[in-house]
Design an enzyme around this catalytic site. Structure first.
Site, PDB file in Angstrom:
ATOM      1  N   LYS A   5       2.026   0.048   3.053  1.00 11.33           N
ATOM      2  CA  LYS A   5       1.646  -0.794   1.968  1.00 11.33           C
ATOM      3  C   LYS A   5       0.452  -0.237   1.206  1.00 11.33           C
ATOM      4  CE  LYS A   5       5.045  -3.794   3.355  1.00 11.33           C
ATOM      5  NZ  LYS A   5       5.403  -3.104   4.301  1.00 11.33           N
TER       6      LYS A   5
ATOM      7  N   GLU B  42      -5.537  -8.150  -1.152  1.00 12.75           N
ATOM      8  CA  GLU B  42      -5.369  -8.405  -2.392  1.00 12.75           C
ATOM      9  C   GLU B  42      -5.807  -9.748  -2.975  1.00 12.75           C
ATOM     10  OE1 GLU B  42      -0.944  -8.444  -2.322  1.00 12.75           O
ATOM     11  OE2 GLU B  42      -0.592  -6.469  -2.483  1.00 12.75           O
TER      12      GLU B  42
ATOM     13  N   ARG C 222      14.532  -0.885   3.671  1.00 12.35           N
ATOM     14  CA  ARG C 222      15.457  -1.218   4.370  1.00 12.35           C
ATOM     15  C   ARG C 222      16.481  -2.392   3.703  1.00 12.35           C
ATOM     16  NH1 ARG C 222      13.441  -6.201   5.345  1.00 12.35           N
ATOM     17  NH2 ARG C 222      11.447  -6.240   5.585  1.00 12.35           N
TER      18      ARG C 222
END
Length: 660
Positions: free
Chosen positions: A118, A202, A293
């Site tokens: 990420k 974040e 995916r």
């Protein structure tokens, strides 16, 4: 072109079943893999053949690359589909497949590496000019660095596993005091779920929407998107409800987000199915991550486009071009998916383990699709994600899809474990959901309506439980079938026949007097009870002239009554047994479910306050803190780190402080 005829599915549960069905429809031979916990699982029975990987823990079975490659070689597989979760976004697994001469049904290893982390993905998007949520995605993982970055970004902070997904390894720190604990818990969950404990930070947005774009790319340079999905309704940062298209999405914004998602796929040389996830607040949107995916929520995209995305994956893996160009991808109607989980909303959505004594899924209703990997009688193990099924409703518009969803949820039933079915029904019925007032705080904001206090079991449920007890107690002696002593009618030599029963309903004791063939006495009065008929666990009877249909499953003294789609758990009480308070004093801390002990944070002799964390245990990849219910002194520890404990096992004994 790279054709193959035999496909191994490196996954379990509903996604393995989903892939098997499409693969077999395409004429492919299918191979399932399983751990010891899944030897009798639905996906094993559905495949053409199956092979054991190893013990139940995922690290020793579904996450073992050597075991999967060996299984493929042993069964003659030519291709491997990873499903989602487990190794689906593991570049080393994709590379190992290629090295073994196997087709990996997914993107190339380089694309997985580019987006699998990420932090690396955010750095790549930042360089490409894609807007990001303020955060920290650096390599320095020291606590001091993370603390400093958190203060720079500003609280509240979302701590996320860099290699994460599915809500695992995600914690919110509302202030600096909560940050250290969030870092510790997120690292532990990330290590257990992904084998990688790196974190990113974040800024936590207070009222965002979660909107994602389904992308597809082939090996011929074609990249398209199949529109968007709104996945805003979540709990513990894991999606619960998903729908397509996103309510309120304009054609212009769809085009802008679709273009950004396709540009991201092109930038990394992507091939196959992927999802670019955005967080949106107001008129702005920002990149969150790319999942390399197939997604759990792909059925809603299939519903509005009329396409089979697993077939697209397999054809792209064979080297074929994409079936449709961007201009020819349909967008018709609306679809909503809900995830049915084995979890207890009353226990902060803790996983619920046990045997599915009763399971009814509404696959017979129009406009309803069911994707499931479990059957009635299956055990729900502690080792894997607790999703039981996905219920997908579709229609020409959102209002029709929502009506069909509500009807489907009303027809569903689960007994034997706790589930989030009542929560799903409440969401579907909520006025804010009907008007599409959605954001990731939906469940928390409407918790009073969505997670109400438990209500007493209705008369019909109590009567059903009484009839089941009477039936089970009335089995006749086969050597003397006409003896009155074996009759299930409370026969007495003198006087009116009746049977007194004690049931435990939540925190309340209920006394019933059953007069077989005539009626039943409740605490607030009597009622006529007639014509009980049994068909296995299914019961029909008349209560005060009203026709009742119920299912009554039994596990020892526990009676699970499914009535009008709701499950009522009642426990038969032996009046001679000691009370629950006598059996388990306030200082005995019991395991809330089966799990593994990860940490012991107290020792005999320690003085603890109410709420102090005594130990940390893990179940279904979720870490839970077990706290002291009272102030006192730790008298004994009944477990050790690494122990697998059963539901209700005694873990710690705390001697209460003497009265002041």
């Amino acid at each position: 072109m790279t054709t193959f005829a035999t496909l191994l599915i490196a996954n379990r549960g509903e996604i393995a079943c989903r892939i098997i069905r499409t693969a077999r429809a395409m004429g492919l031979r299918t191979i399932a893999v399983f751990s010891d916990a899944d030897a009798q699982a639905m996906h094993v029975a559905l495949a053409d053949t199956a092979i054991r990987l190893g013990p139940a823990p995922a690290r020793e079975s579904y996450l073992s690359i050597p075991a999967l490659i060996a299984a493929a070689r042993a069964t003659g597989a030519e291709a491997i589909h990873p499903g989602y979760g487990f190794l689906s976004e593991n570049a080393d697994f994709a590379a190992a497949c290629a090295q073994a001469g196997l087709v990996f049904v997914g993107p190339p290893p380089a694309a997985i590496r580019a987006m699998g982390s990420k932090a690396a993905a955010k750095a790549l998007m930042d360089k490409a000019g894609v807007p990001l949520v303020p955060g920290y995605h650096g390599a320095d993982q020291a606590d001091a660095t993370l603390r400093a970055e958190a203060h720079r970004i500003g609280f509240p902070i979302l701590v996320k596993a860099s290699a994460g997904g599915g809500g695992k390894g995600m914690k919110v720190a509302t202030d600096a005091a909560a940050l250290d604990e969030a870092l510790t818990l997120a690292r532990g969950e990330a290590r257990a779920a992904f084998g990688d404990d790196r974190l990113l930070l974040e800024r936590y947005l207070t009222k965002p929407r979660h909107i994602e774009i389904q992308v597809f790319a082939d090996s011929h340079g074609n990249v398209v998107h199949l529109h968007e999905r709104d996945c805003s309704i979540q709990r513990r940062h894991q999606k619960v409800v998903e729908e397509a298209p996103a309510p309120g999405m304009t054609a212009e914004r769809r085009a802008a987000m679709g273009k950004a998602a396709c540009d991201a796929a092109r930038a990394i040389g992507y091939v196959g199915a992927g999802t670019v996830e955005f967080i949106s607040e107001g008129d702005s949107f920002a990149f969150m991550e790319m999942n390399t995916r197939l997604q759990v929520e792909h059925p809603v995209t299939e519903a509005i486009t009329g396409q089979d995305l697993v077939e697209w994956q397999l054809r792209v893996a064979m080297g074929e071009p994409l079936p449709l160009s961007q201009a020819k991808i349909p967008l018709a109607g609306h679809a909503i998916e809900v995830r049915l989980y084995a979890e207890d909303p009353a226990r902060d959505f803790a996983p619920s383990i046990g045997v599915l004594r009763h399971l009814a899924l509404p696959d017979h209703l129009p406009g309803i699709r069911i994707d499931s990997g479990v059957r009635q009688g299956d055990a729900v193990p502690i080792h894997y994600d607790p999703m039981l099924a996905k219920i997908i409703a579709s229609g020409p518009d959102r209002a029709t899809a929502l009506r069909r969803l509500s009807r489907g949820l009303d027809a569903a039933a689960v007994a034997g474990i706790r589930s989030n079915l009542p929560l799903l029904r409440a969401i579907a019925a909520h006025p804010a959901f009907a008007r599409a007032d959605l954001d990731t705080g939906f469940i928390a904001r409407h918790a009073a309506q969505l997670l109400p206090e438990a209500v007493p079991a209705p008369r019909a449920a109590l009567a059903s439980a009484a009839l089941r007890l009477l039936r089970d107690a009335g089995a006749r002696d086969a050597s003397d079938p006409h003896s009155p002593w074996g009759a299930a009618n409370a026969w007495r030599l003198n006087g009116d026949g009746y049977q007194d029963l004690l049931l435990f309903d939540g925190d309340s004791t209920v006394t019933l007097r059953l007069h077989p063939g005539r009626g039943i006495d409740f605490a607030d009065g009597g009622a006529a009870l007639d014509h009980p008929r049994w068909d296995g666990d299914a019961l029909s009877f008349s209560l005060d002239g009203r026709a009742i249909r119920a299912t009554v499953a039994r596990d020892g003294d526990l009676l699970m009554v499914v009535l009008d789609g709701a499950t009522h758990e009642l426990r038969f009480l032996d009046p001679r047994a000691p009370s629950g308070e006598e059996q388990a004093g306030g200082g005995r801390i019991l395991a809330p479910m089966p799990g593994r002990i990860l940490q012991l944070l107290a020792a005999p002799g320690d003085r603890v306050l109410r709420g102090a964390v005594l130990l940390v245990m893990e179940a279904m990849k979720v870490q839970m803190r077990i706290t002291a219910p009272i102030p006192g002194t730790v008298q004994a520890l009944r477990c050790q780190v690494g122990d697998l404990v059963e539901d209700g096992a005694e873990l710690v004994v705390v001697e209460p402080d003497p009265p002041a």
